[in-house]
Every structure is written in structure tokens, then in C-alpha cells.
Write a protein that holds these residues in place. Structure first.
Motif, PDB file in Angstrom:
ATOM      1  N   VAL A  76       0.886  -1.154  -0.023  1.00 16.75           N
ATOM      2  CA  VAL A  76      -0.103  -0.049  -0.168  1.00 16.75           C
ATOM      3  C   VAL A  76       0.750   1.190   0.082  1.00 16.75           C
ATOM      4  N   ALA A  77       2.116   1.185   0.881  1.00 16.92           N
ATOM      5  CA  ALA A  77       2.918   2.351   0.824  1.00 16.92           C
ATOM      6  C   ALA A  77       3.397   2.768  -0.328  1.00 16.92           C
ATOM      7  N   SER A  78       3.915   1.611  -1.040  1.00 17.22           N
ATOM      8  CA  SER A  78       4.561   1.843  -2.425  1.00 17.22           C
ATOM      9  C   SER A  78       3.629   2.149  -3.349  1.00 17.22           C
ATOM     10  N   THR A  79       2.396   1.574  -3.418  1.00 20.45           N
ATOM     11  CA  THR A  79       1.401   1.940  -4.510  1.00 20.45           C
ATOM     12  C   THR A  79       1.045   3.409  -4.174  1.00 20.45           C
ATOM     13  N   VAL A  80       0.812   4.036  -3.116  1.00 19.99           N
ATOM     14  CA  VAL A  80       0.588   5.253  -2.983  1.00 19.99           C
ATOM     15  C   VAL A  80       1.485   6.130  -3.251  1.00 19.99           C
ATOM     16  N   LEU A  81       2.711   6.130  -3.220  1.00 19.52           N
ATOM     17  CA  LEU A  81       3.947   7.065  -3.469  1.00 19.52           C
ATOM     18  C   LEU A  81       4.252   6.811  -4.730  1.00 19.52           C
ATOM     19  N   ALA A  82       3.888   5.505  -5.413  1.00 15.22           N
ATOM     20  CA  ALA A  82       4.003   5.375  -6.917  1.00 15.22           C
ATOM     21  C   ALA A  82       2.828   6.241  -7.655  1.00 15.22           C
ATOM     22  N   ALA A  83       1.708   6.147  -7.077  1.00 13.79           N
ATOM     23  CA  ALA A  83       0.377   6.874  -7.861  1.00 13.79           C
ATOM     24  C   ALA A  83       0.764   8.540  -7.721  1.00 13.79           C
ATOM     25  N   HIS A 195     -11.707  19.412 -12.164  1.00 11.90           N
ATOM     26  CA  HIS A 195     -12.926  19.030 -12.782  1.00 11.90           C
ATOM     27  C   HIS A 195     -12.670  18.145 -14.208  1.00 11.90           C
ATOM     28  N   VAL A 196     -11.661  18.356 -14.887  1.00  5.47           N
ATOM     29  CA  VAL A 196     -11.500  17.831 -16.008  1.00  5.47           C
ATOM     30  C   VAL A 196     -10.344  16.717 -15.987  1.00  5.47           C
ATOM     31  N   THR A 197      -9.054  17.267 -15.641  1.00  4.99           N
ATOM     32  CA  THR A 197      -7.881  16.204 -15.814  1.00  4.99           C
ATOM     33  C   THR A 197      -7.686  15.217 -14.735  1.00  4.99           C
ATOM     34  N   LEU A 198      -8.085  15.439 -13.536  1.00  6.50           N
ATOM     35  CA  LEU A 198      -8.238  14.507 -12.525  1.00  6.50           C
ATOM     36  C   LEU A 198      -9.323  13.464 -12.824  1.00  6.50           C
ATOM     37  N   PRO A 199     -10.495  13.884 -13.049  1.00  9.19           N
ATOM     38  CA  PRO A 199     -11.434  12.959 -13.501  1.00  9.19           C
ATOM     39  C   PRO A 199     -11.050  11.941 -14.628  1.00  9.19           C
ATOM     40  N   LEU A 200     -10.501  12.423 -15.743  1.00 11.65           N
ATOM     41  CA  LEU A 200     -10.229  11.723 -16.972  1.00 11.65           C
ATOM     42  C   LEU A 200      -9.075  10.918 -16.350  1.00 11.65           C
ATOM     43  N   ALA A 201      -8.226  11.062 -15.455  1.00 15.21           N
ATOM     44  CA  ALA A 201      -7.073  10.358 -15.293  1.00 15.21           C
ATOM     45  C   ALA A 201      -7.376   9.357 -14.225  1.00 15.21           C
ATOM     46  N   ALA A 202      -8.403   9.568 -13.610  1.00 14.30           N
ATOM     47  CA  ALA A 202      -8.714   8.449 -12.277  1.00 14.30           C
ATOM     48  C   ALA A 202      -9.102   7.072 -12.743  1.00 14.30           C
ATOM     49  N   PRO A 203      -9.459   6.657 -13.885  1.00 19.95           N
ATOM     50  CA  PRO A 203      -9.495   5.394 -14.115  1.00 19.95           C
ATOM     51  C   PRO A 203      -8.311   4.820 -14.621  1.00 19.95           C
ATOM     52  N   ALA A 204      -7.609   5.330 -15.281  1.00 22.96           N
ATOM     53  CA  ALA A 204      -5.985   5.099 -15.666  1.00 22.96           C
ATOM     54  C   ALA A 204      -5.245   4.941 -14.332  1.00 22.96           C
ATOM     55  N   LEU A 205      -5.251   5.988 -13.334  1.00 22.99           N
ATOM     56  CA  LEU A 205      -4.598   5.766 -12.304  1.00 22.99           C
ATOM     57  C   LEU A 205      -4.897   4.863 -11.338  1.00 22.99           C
ATOM     58  N   VAL A 206      -6.294   4.412 -11.304  1.00 27.51           N
ATOM     59  CA  VAL A 206      -6.637   3.257 -10.278  1.00 27.51           C
ATOM     60  C   VAL A 206      -6.355   1.942 -10.850  1.00 27.51           C
ATOM     61  N   ALA A 207      -6.530   1.724 -11.991  1.00 30.27           N
ATOM     62  CA  ALA A 207      -6.205   0.525 -12.884  1.00 30.27           C
ATOM     63  C   ALA A 207      -4.500   0.312 -12.845  1.00 30.27           C
ATOM     64  N   SER A 208      -3.655   1.344 -13.005  1.00 31.22           N
ATOM     65  CA  SER A 208      -2.286   0.794 -13.010  1.00 31.22           C
ATOM     66  C   SER A 208      -1.939   0.778 -11.622  1.00 31.22           C
ATOM     67  N   SER A 209      -2.472   1.649 -10.633  1.00 32.04           N
ATOM     68  CA  SER A 209      -2.115   1.425  -9.176  1.00 32.04           C
ATOM     69  C   SER A 209      -2.555  -0.035  -8.804  1.00 32.04           C
ATOM     70  N   GLY A 210      -3.699  -0.560  -9.169  1.00 34.97           N
ATOM     71  CA  GLY A 210      -4.023  -1.643  -8.545  1.00 34.97           C
ATOM     72  C   GLY A 210      -3.051  -2.718  -9.176  1.00 34.97           C
TER      73      GLY A 210
END
Length: 282
Positions: A76-83, A195-210
Motif C-alpha cells: 500500500v505504501a509503495s502503491t500510494v507513493l508510486a501513484a 474538474h477535467v484532468t483528474l476525473p479523466l485520469a482517475a480510471p487509468a490511475l486506479v487501474a495502474s495502481s491496482g
């Protein structure tokens, strides 16, 4: 977009499923056989020597909660920092940061074993960082210390480049046009980011972090080289016991490996549930 209740799925969805089956079925078969064999060995039903007999000694006779908690904490620590680092790097790449993109491309193909050795030479008590800074006495115990700092930093450094490339690729296709539209409507920089960049990046960020989370849970070489000898994460303990000359330790090794696999599967389920709740993913 989800299919309305009672409606039949579109033919294209079935066609896409059929196209990926040749790649998915062998992976599922190999994974299923491996996990089943490990579980049976941990229960004494597939011993290397002796008569098969159901036994839960490998599960109840050893501490699994401590190694599982340690593995989860490191992951979890590694994933949060990497994200976090990966997201910032992705935004820098989209902003024209060619050096950041080059650094990411050079980092991804480096094996974790090489990265662990490099991190050890850099952060050890007599490493390069201590010598450059002139701190011969009082250098914090980053390698083999009580907080597994070097292990977390190595995983975060390596996997942040992967996260950055995935997020940058996802944003490159859609973010520019929508950001320009938001700017035309009067949205400032921070508002466009929120309102634009972070919502669009969220799926890719969550998937790659997973992916990073699951990989770190199953990784053993970095923790074995840079971590403490005791306590051990699940993967390190499983590899050590599996290579032991004592064949009686094989059920315990199988139990540790099975517990690590269960943690990885739970992480996949959690990431899938988070993705389903994201508006941009739907």
C-alpha cells in the motif's frame, strides 16, 4: 456504458469477449492449477513424501497475520507513493516535459533486481548518498531498517514510471480538447485540473495502481535484498521455505504462497469495485 436491465448485450461485446478468450483461458488454466496445487499442498493432500492426509497445521501452526499485514503495508505504501509521483510525472509529460518522459522510458525496462541493488548501493549506511552528503555517522537505517524504507522507495521509483506512462497515454487522447473547452468557458488552471484532468485520469490511475499493488504483494526479490531478515513478507517467507532442504516445510511454504495469492485476488476485487464507481470509467 452499462447495459439496461432486461436488454440483451450488444453483439460487439460478445465478439470482444470471444477475441480475448484465447489469451485469457491459458492464463486462467495455469493460474488455477498453480493455486489449486498450492492449496492442496498446504492442507497436506498433495505431499511430496508420505500419505496424503488432511491437516491444517501449516495454517494454524504458523503466524500468517503478521507477514500478511507486513506485505499489505509495504504494498500500500509503495502503491500510494508510486501513484502520486506517477500522476505528477504524467502531468509534466503532457505539459511538455521531455526529460521526464525520457526518464520514465528508461526506468520501465530496468529489472527490479537491478533497481534493488542500485537502491542498496545508494541508501546504505556507507552508500553513495551518505558519502556525497558527508554523513558518516548518524545516517538513518534505510536498508534493512525497521520501517522497510528502501523497499518502499525502490518499488515506488520503479512503478511510478509505469503509472506515469499509463496515465499520460490515457490523458493524451481526451484531455487536451476538453481542457481547451473548459478554458474557453472561463475555467482557471486549478479548476480545469480538478474538474477535467483528474476525473479523466482517475480510471487509468486506479487501474495502474491496482497492477502495482498486486505486483508488489507478490514480489519477493526487493524485500529479500533490502529488507530485514525478520519479520518476513509472505512472498519472501514462501520462497525461503520452498527452497529449504527440509521437505516438511513445504506445506508451510504453500500456505504462505496461497495466502499471498488470496491477498492479490482481494486487491483485484477492490480495484474492480473502485473502477465501477468512477464516472469516467462508466
Amino acid at each position: 456504458m452499462s447495459t439496461p436491465r432486461g436488454a440483451r448485450p450488444a453483439p460487439g461485446s460478445w465478439r470482444g469477449t470471444l477475441l480475448v478468450l484465447p489469451a485469457v483461458l491459458p492464463v486462467v488454466a495455469v493460474l488455477g492449477v498453480g493455486v489449486s496445487t498450492s492449496a492442496l499442498q498446504s492442507l497436506g493432500l498433495m505431499p511430496l513424501v508420505g500419505t496424503p492426509r488432511l491437516s491444517t497445521v501449516a495454517w494454524t501452526g504458523s503466524d500468517l497475520l503478521g507477514p500478511a499485514a507486513l506485505s499489505l503495508a509495504i504494498a500500500v505504501a509503495s502503491t500510494v507513493l508510486a501513484a502520486v509521483v506517477g500522476l505528477v510525472a504524467a502531468l509534466a509529460v503532457l505539459g511538455g516535459g521531455r526529460l521526464v518522459a525520457l526518464a520514465g522510458l528508461l526506468t520501465v525496462p530496468v529489472p527490479h533486481l537491478v533497481g534493488a541493488a542500485t537502491t542498496g548501493l545508494l541508501l546504505a549506511d556507507s552508500g553513495l548518498a551518505a558519502r556525497v552528503l558527508g554523513v558518516q555517522q548518524g545516517w538513518p537505517q534505510l536498508v534493512g531498517g525497521p520501517w522497510w524504507v528502501a523497499v518502499v522507495l525502490e518499488h515506488a521509483w520503479k512503478e511510478s514510471a509505469f503509472v506515469a506512462l499509463v496515465v499520460a497515454a490515457a490523458l493524451a487522447a481526451r484531455a487536451e480538447a476538453l481542457t481547451e473547452t473548459a478554458a474557453t468557458l472561463g475555467a482557471g488552471r486549478w479548476r480545469r485540473l480538478r474538474h477535467v484532468t483528474l476525473p479523466l485520469a482517475a480510471p487509468a490511475l486506479v487501474a495502474s495502481s491496482g497492477i502495482v499493488l498486486v505486483y508488489t504483494l507478490g514480489s519477493y526479490e526487493v524485500a529479500q535484498l533490502l529488507g530485514r531478515p525478520s519479520p518476513e513478507p509472505l512472498a519472501v517467507g514462501a520462497v525461503r521455505l520452498f527452497g529449504s532442504i527440509d521437505l516438511a516445510a513445504r506445506p508451510q511454504a504453500a500456505a504462505l504462497a496461497t495466502a499471498s495469492t488470496v491477498l492479490c485476488l482481494l486487491a483485484v476485487v477492490v480495484v474492480g469495485l473502485v473502477l465501477r464507481r468512477l464516472a469516467a470509467w462508466r
